[in-house]
Write an enzyme that holds these catalytic residues in place. Structure first.
Site, PDB file in Angstrom:
ATOM      1  N   ARG A 195       3.425  10.678 -11.038  1.00  0.00           N
ATOM      2  CA  ARG A 195       2.471  11.673 -11.542  1.00  0.00           C
ATOM      3  C   ARG A 195       3.084  13.072 -11.482  1.00  0.00           C
ATOM      4  O   ARG A 195       2.889  13.887 -12.363  1.00  0.00           O
ATOM      5  CB  ARG A 195       1.177  11.609 -10.732  1.00  0.00           C
ATOM      6  CG  ARG A 195      -0.004  12.149 -11.491  1.00  0.00           C
ATOM      7  CD  ARG A 195      -1.315  11.603 -10.980  1.00  0.00           C
ATOM      8  NE  ARG A 195      -1.502  10.204 -11.291  1.00  0.00           N
ATOM      9  CZ  ARG A 195      -1.998   9.298 -10.454  1.00  0.00           C
ATOM     10  NH1 ARG A 195      -2.345   9.647  -9.240  1.00  0.00           N
ATOM     11  NH2 ARG A 195      -2.149   8.051 -10.819  1.00  0.00           N
ATOM     12  N   CYS A 227      -6.360  -6.618   3.434  1.00  0.00           N
ATOM     13  CA  CYS A 227      -7.669  -6.475   4.084  1.00  0.00           C
ATOM     14  C   CYS A 227      -8.634  -7.569   3.623  1.00  0.00           C
ATOM     15  O   CYS A 227      -9.594  -7.898   4.318  1.00  0.00           O
ATOM     16  CB  CYS A 227      -8.255  -5.102   3.779  1.00  0.00           C
ATOM     17  SG  CYS A 227      -7.059  -3.774   3.994  1.00  0.00           S
ATOM     18  N   TYR A 271     -31.763  12.340   5.417  1.00  0.00           N
ATOM     19  CA  TYR A 271     -32.856  11.456   5.837  1.00  0.00           C
ATOM     20  C   TYR A 271     -33.827  11.180   4.698  1.00  0.00           C
ATOM     21  O   TYR A 271     -34.264  12.096   4.003  1.00  0.00           O
ATOM     22  CB  TYR A 271     -33.651  12.069   7.003  1.00  0.00           C
ATOM     23  CG  TYR A 271     -34.996  11.388   7.190  1.00  0.00           C
ATOM     24  CD1 TYR A 271     -35.051  10.034   7.530  1.00  0.00           C
ATOM     25  CD2 TYR A 271     -36.200  12.072   6.959  1.00  0.00           C
ATOM     26  CE1 TYR A 271     -36.268   9.377   7.648  1.00  0.00           C
ATOM     27  CE2 TYR A 271     -37.422  11.425   7.087  1.00  0.00           C
ATOM     28  CZ  TYR A 271     -37.449  10.082   7.428  1.00  0.00           C
ATOM     29  OH  TYR A 271     -38.645   9.429   7.541  1.00  0.00           O
ATOM     30  N   SER A 327       1.271  -5.203  -4.367  1.00  0.00           N
ATOM     31  CA  SER A 327      -0.029  -4.563  -4.565  1.00  0.00           C
ATOM     32  C   SER A 327      -1.211  -5.472  -4.274  1.00  0.00           C
ATOM     33  O   SER A 327      -2.131  -5.600  -5.070  1.00  0.00           O
ATOM     34  CB  SER A 327      -0.126  -4.061  -6.014  1.00  0.00           C
ATOM     35  OG  SER A 327      -1.344  -3.386  -6.228  1.00  0.00           O
ATOM     36  N   TYR A 357      -2.449  -4.817  -8.829  1.00  0.00           N
ATOM     37  CA  TYR A 357      -1.576  -4.532  -9.970  1.00  0.00           C
ATOM     38  C   TYR A 357      -0.370  -5.465  -9.945  1.00  0.00           C
ATOM     39  O   TYR A 357       0.034  -5.937  -8.891  1.00  0.00           O
ATOM     40  CB  TYR A 357      -1.053  -3.085  -9.925  1.00  0.00           C
ATOM     41  CG  TYR A 357      -2.130  -2.050 -10.054  1.00  0.00           C
ATOM     42  CD1 TYR A 357      -2.870  -1.913 -11.223  1.00  0.00           C
ATOM     43  CD2 TYR A 357      -2.406  -1.182  -8.999  1.00  0.00           C
ATOM     44  CE1 TYR A 357      -3.858  -0.954 -11.338  1.00  0.00           C
ATOM     45  CE2 TYR A 357      -3.389  -0.216  -9.104  1.00  0.00           C
ATOM     46  CZ  TYR A 357      -4.113  -0.107 -10.278  1.00  0.00           C
ATOM     47  OH  TYR A 357      -5.087   0.844 -10.391  1.00  0.00           O
ATOM     48  N   VAL A 375      15.991  -5.966   0.808  1.00  0.00           N
ATOM     49  CA  VAL A 375      17.043  -5.031   1.214  1.00  0.00           C
ATOM     50  C   VAL A 375      17.525  -5.442   2.601  1.00  0.00           C
ATOM     51  O   VAL A 375      16.720  -5.577   3.521  1.00  0.00           O
ATOM     52  CB  VAL A 375      16.499  -3.583   1.242  1.00  0.00           C
ATOM     53  CG1 VAL A 375      17.546  -2.616   1.787  1.00  0.00           C
ATOM     54  CG2 VAL A 375      16.045  -3.167  -0.155  1.00  0.00           C
ATOM     55  N   ALA A 435       0.809  -1.233   0.000  1.00  0.00           N
ATOM     56  CA  ALA A 435       0.000   0.000   0.000  1.00  0.00           C
ATOM     57  C   ALA A 435       0.838   1.276   0.000  1.00  0.00           C
ATOM     58  O   ALA A 435       0.720   2.114  -0.914  1.00  0.00           O
ATOM     59  CB  ALA A 435      -0.938  -0.028   1.201  1.00  0.00           C
ATOM     60  N   ALA A 436       1.674   1.439   1.002  1.00  0.00           N
ATOM     61  CA  ALA A 436       2.404   2.708   1.137  1.00  0.00           C
ATOM     62  C   ALA A 436       3.432   2.866   0.031  1.00  0.00           C
ATOM     63  O   ALA A 436       3.541   3.940  -0.584  1.00  0.00           O
ATOM     64  CB  ALA A 436       3.073   2.773   2.510  1.00  0.00           C
TER      65      ALA A 436
HETATM   66  P1  FAD Z   1       2.693  -3.834   4.041  1.00  0.00           P
HETATM   67  O1  FAD Z   1       1.390  -4.080   3.400  1.00  0.00           O
HETATM   68  O2  FAD Z   1       3.097  -4.705   5.190  1.00  0.00           O
HETATM   69  O3  FAD Z   1       3.814  -3.899   2.935  1.00  0.00           O
HETATM   70  C1  FAD Z   1       5.166  -3.772   3.241  1.00  0.00           C
HETATM   71  C2  FAD Z   1       5.948  -4.566   2.220  1.00  0.00           C
HETATM   72  O4  FAD Z   1       7.329  -4.319   2.437  1.00  0.00           O
HETATM   73  C3  FAD Z   1       5.751  -6.071   2.372  1.00  0.00           C
HETATM   74  O5  FAD Z   1       5.263  -6.634   1.169  1.00  0.00           O
HETATM   75  C4  FAD Z   1       7.133  -6.589   2.712  1.00  0.00           C
HETATM   76  O6  FAD Z   1       7.406  -7.846   2.105  1.00  0.00           O
HETATM   77  C5  FAD Z   1       8.033  -5.495   2.158  1.00  0.00           C
HETATM   78  N1  FAD Z   1       9.326  -5.431   2.845  1.00  0.00           N
HETATM   79  C6  FAD Z   1       9.527  -5.397   4.182  1.00  0.00           C
HETATM   80  N2  FAD Z   1      10.849  -5.342   4.445  1.00  0.00           N
HETATM   81  C7  FAD Z   1      11.485  -5.355   3.251  1.00  0.00           C
HETATM   82  C8  FAD Z   1      12.856  -5.340   2.873  1.00  0.00           C
HETATM   83  N3  FAD Z   1      13.813  -5.293   3.781  1.00  0.00           N
HETATM   84  N4  FAD Z   1      13.175  -5.352   1.559  1.00  0.00           N
HETATM   85  C9  FAD Z   1      12.183  -5.401   0.605  1.00  0.00           C
HETATM   86  N5  FAD Z   1      10.871  -5.446   0.913  1.00  0.00           N
HETATM   87  C10 FAD Z   1      10.522  -5.405   2.220  1.00  0.00           C
HETATM   88  N6  FAD Z   1      -6.442  -2.038   7.021  1.00  0.00           N
HETATM   89  C11 FAD Z   1      -7.576  -1.330   6.863  1.00  0.00           C
HETATM   90  O7  FAD Z   1      -7.527  -0.096   6.763  1.00  0.00           O
HETATM   91  N7  FAD Z   1      -8.806  -1.966   6.802  1.00  0.00           N
HETATM   92  C12 FAD Z   1      -8.921  -3.318   6.882  1.00  0.00           C
HETATM   93  O8  FAD Z   1     -10.018  -3.866   6.789  1.00  0.00           O
HETATM   94  C13 FAD Z   1      -7.748  -4.084   7.066  1.00  0.00           C
HETATM   95  N8  FAD Z   1      -7.820  -5.425   7.169  1.00  0.00           N
HETATM   96  C14 FAD Z   1      -6.664  -6.152   7.301  1.00  0.00           C
HETATM   97  C15 FAD Z   1      -6.760  -7.530   7.416  1.00  0.00           C
HETATM   98  C16 FAD Z   1      -5.613  -8.286   7.574  1.00  0.00           C
HETATM   99  C17 FAD Z   1      -5.705  -9.761   7.709  1.00  0.00           C
HETATM  100  C18 FAD Z   1      -4.332  -7.635   7.567  1.00  0.00           C
HETATM  101  C19 FAD Z   1      -3.069  -8.440   7.708  1.00  0.00           C
HETATM  102  C20 FAD Z   1      -4.240  -6.270   7.458  1.00  0.00           C
HETATM  103  C21 FAD Z   1      -5.400  -5.511   7.324  1.00  0.00           C
HETATM  104  N9  FAD Z   1      -5.339  -4.115   7.229  1.00  0.00           N
HETATM  105  C22 FAD Z   1      -6.487  -3.387   7.120  1.00  0.00           C
HETATM  106  C23 FAD Z   1      -4.055  -3.415   7.347  1.00  0.00           C
HETATM  107  C24 FAD Z   1      -3.437  -3.090   5.999  1.00  0.00           C
HETATM  108  O9  FAD Z   1      -3.385  -4.229   5.206  1.00  0.00           O
HETATM  109  C25 FAD Z   1      -2.043  -2.551   6.246  1.00  0.00           C
HETATM  110  O10 FAD Z   1      -2.140  -1.429   7.081  1.00  0.00           O
HETATM  111  C26 FAD Z   1      -1.355  -2.158   4.949  1.00  0.00           C
HETATM  112  O11 FAD Z   1      -1.127  -3.262   4.137  1.00  0.00           O
HETATM  113  C27 FAD Z   1      -0.007  -1.498   5.254  1.00  0.00           C
HETATM  114  O12 FAD Z   1       0.625  -1.208   4.077  1.00  0.00           O
HETATM  115  P2  FAD Z   1       2.193  -0.994   4.039  1.00  0.00           P
HETATM  116  O13 FAD Z   1       2.540  -0.756   2.616  1.00  0.00           O
HETATM  117  O14 FAD Z   1       2.596   0.023   5.041  1.00  0.00           O
HETATM  118  O15 FAD Z   1       2.807  -2.357   4.599  1.00  0.00           O
END
Ligand code: FAD
Length: 426
Positions: free
Chosen positions: A21, A42, A404, A38, A61, A80, A10-11
């Site tokens: 962009r 959730c 309403y 990607s 994606y 990394v 996500a981030a």
């Molecule tokens: P992540 O999604 O954790 O992505 C980080 C990525 O970095 C990972 O793919 C990891 O492999 C990679 N990475 C880490 N270290 C390294 C490294 N050293 N080198 C290369 N790659 C690395 N949020 C909501 O708002 N609503 C919901 O309903 C919801 N439901 C959820 C249900 C579940 C079961 C889970 C697990 C999470 C849920 N979330 C929900 C939370 C949401 O999924 C996370 O907050 C979101 O994915 C965070 O995004 P991120 O990019 O910060 O981290």
């Protein structure tokens, strides 16, 4: 000029897409250690449940999409292991060094480990990545487990309990505190407990170490720990929550190094202090801001109020801001009002919906709220979250002009009724 992003969910991908962009000429490289990018974590509980049939449906994606449509290079299987910031290089597991001019750290979080005997056994799972969900799904299919324990009554634990129960397992939910969702909220807990009992989930409160070995399957969901190790080694400072400290531009203490998502903390707009509330909603926004600024823009991320919603056997349970107990701990003098009304007109099949509002008795400022019921929960919690963002007082909420018509609401919306009640108490 190269922007390097570590983390491809996500981030990280929000950062990369936003940077592209703003600057079509920037070279953008995303490094992801896992096999997929990607995907919507959730949706994982719904894949385990069976409502989503293929894990691939959760992938939004692919790297090919980013290459062709966005001119962004995304490398999977690229972990990394360190960041050599003085040389502006990320070092990969295979020894390769990737140069950067600007860096976005979006490494997310991992499930917190628990010190429970048997936690390393093959029938014990976490539910955090696509891989976790596929392994859990395969185990359900191949081993046909009958009895499951879920450890932790946060939102992932609740969703896991729901998913396993719907697979026909007998489920026990074990929580070390006396409450769900880390709110210290007895009424919210009671509502969730009633729902779980109705769907025959057994509950154990104030229980630290369940006998994992006596179940066929265990899911550990006791919270998250930010992935900050490589950042810390590179000199990135953490905040009081243990996640990466960032300013409103998502920049860390190292110039040109940004952090976003579950690895970073965010300003809590009610307490005015940094908080660690890892959610996808926040990760996307933070990533967007980090990407914009890494590409030379001037975006800012305002902060969070901690809004979340979870589905517990068809009942929406939503929270925002502070509960009474949390508000007290933060030094406020909270009062609260809780009402149960109808989600819409009874003759349109309106269902009971409960709204609780919390305000500071000194300033009459709204501090938080919770909503639960079978329908109409998301709209109400979003009104309360918006009120929190705008630092509204109880009398302002009472005056809100909410929509309403009989098929959708009641003439006095439940949020307004709760505000009227609260107004008598502050
Ligand atoms: P992540 O999604 O954790 O992505 C980080 C990525 O970095 C990972 O793919 C990891 O492999 C990679 N990475 C880490 N270290 C390294 C490294 N050293 N080198 C290369 N790659 C690395 N949020 C909501 O708002 N609503 C919901 O309903 C919801 N439901 C959820 C249900 C579940 C079961 C889970 C697990 C999470 C849920 N979330 C929900 C939370 C949401 O999924 C996370 O907050 C979101 O994915 C965070 O995004 P991120 O990019 O910060 O981290």
């Amino acid at each position: 000029m190269r922007l390097l992003v570590i983390g491809g969910v996500a981030a990280g991908l929000s950062a990369a897409a936003r940077a592209r962009r703003l600057d079509p000429g920037l070279e953008i490289v995303v490094l992801e250690k896992g096999p997929a990018i990607s995907y919507g974590a959730c949706g994982l509980p719904y894949y385990v449940e069976g409502r989503i049939r293929r894990a691939g449906e959760l992938i939004v994606y692919t790297p090919e999409y980013f290459r062709k449509a966005r001119n962004i290079t995304v490398r999977t299987g690229a972990r990394v292991i360190s960041i050599a910031h003085p040389r502006r290089e990320a070092v990969l597991e295979n020894g390769e060094r990737v140069h950067y001019d600007r860096l976005v750290i979006a490494t997310g979080a991992r499930p917190r480990r628990v010190d429970i005997p048997g936690a390393g056994q093959p029938h014990v799972f976490t539910l955090h990545t696509l891989d976790d969900a596929e392994r859990l799904k395969a185990y359900l299919r191949e081993k046909q487990p009958k009895r499951a324990v879920v450890v932790g009554a946060g939102y992932i634990g609740l969703e896991a309990a729901d998913a396993l129960r719907r697979n026909g397992l007998a489920v026990t939910l074990v929580e070390q505190s006396a409450h769900v969702l880390h709110r210290g909220d007895a009424e919210l807990t009671k509502a969730v407990q009633e729902r779980l009992e109705r769907f025959r989930v057994a509950l154990c409160w104030n229980a630290r170490a369940p006998e994992i070995g006596s179940y066929d399957l265990a899911v550990l969901a006791v919270g998250l720990q930010p992935n900050v190790e490589i950042a810390v080694e590179a000199g990135v400072e953490l905040g009081r929550t243990g996640a990466i400290r960032v300013d409103e531009r998502m920049e860390t203490n190292l110039s040109g190094v940004y952090a976003a998502g579950d690895c970073a903390e965010a300003l809590h707009l009610v307490t005015g202090r940094p908080a660690y509330i890892p959610l996808g909603t926040t990760a996307n926004k933070m990533g967007r801001v980090a990407g914009a600024n890494a590409a030379g823009g001037r975006d800012r991320f305002g902060g969070v109020v901690g809004t979340a919603i979870v589905n517990v056997f068809g009942m929406g349970v939503a929270i925002t801001g502070l509960s009474v107990e949390q508000a007290r701990r933060e030094g406020f003098a909270p009062v609260s009002a809780r009402i149960t009304a109808r989600s819409r007109q009874s003759y349109f099949g309106g269902r009971p919906i409960t709204v609780e509002l919390v305000a500071d008795s000194g300033t009459r400022r709204l501090l938080g709220g919770s909503v639960w019921g079978e329908e109409g929960v998301e709209g109400r919690i979003n009104v309360i979250a918006t009120a929190l963002h705008n630092r509204m007082r109880v009398e302002d909420i009472e005056q809100l002009d909410l929509a309403y018509a009989p098929p959708f609401a009641t003439v006095w919306d439940p949020v307004l009724i709760a505000a009227q009640q609260l107004s008598k108490m502050v």
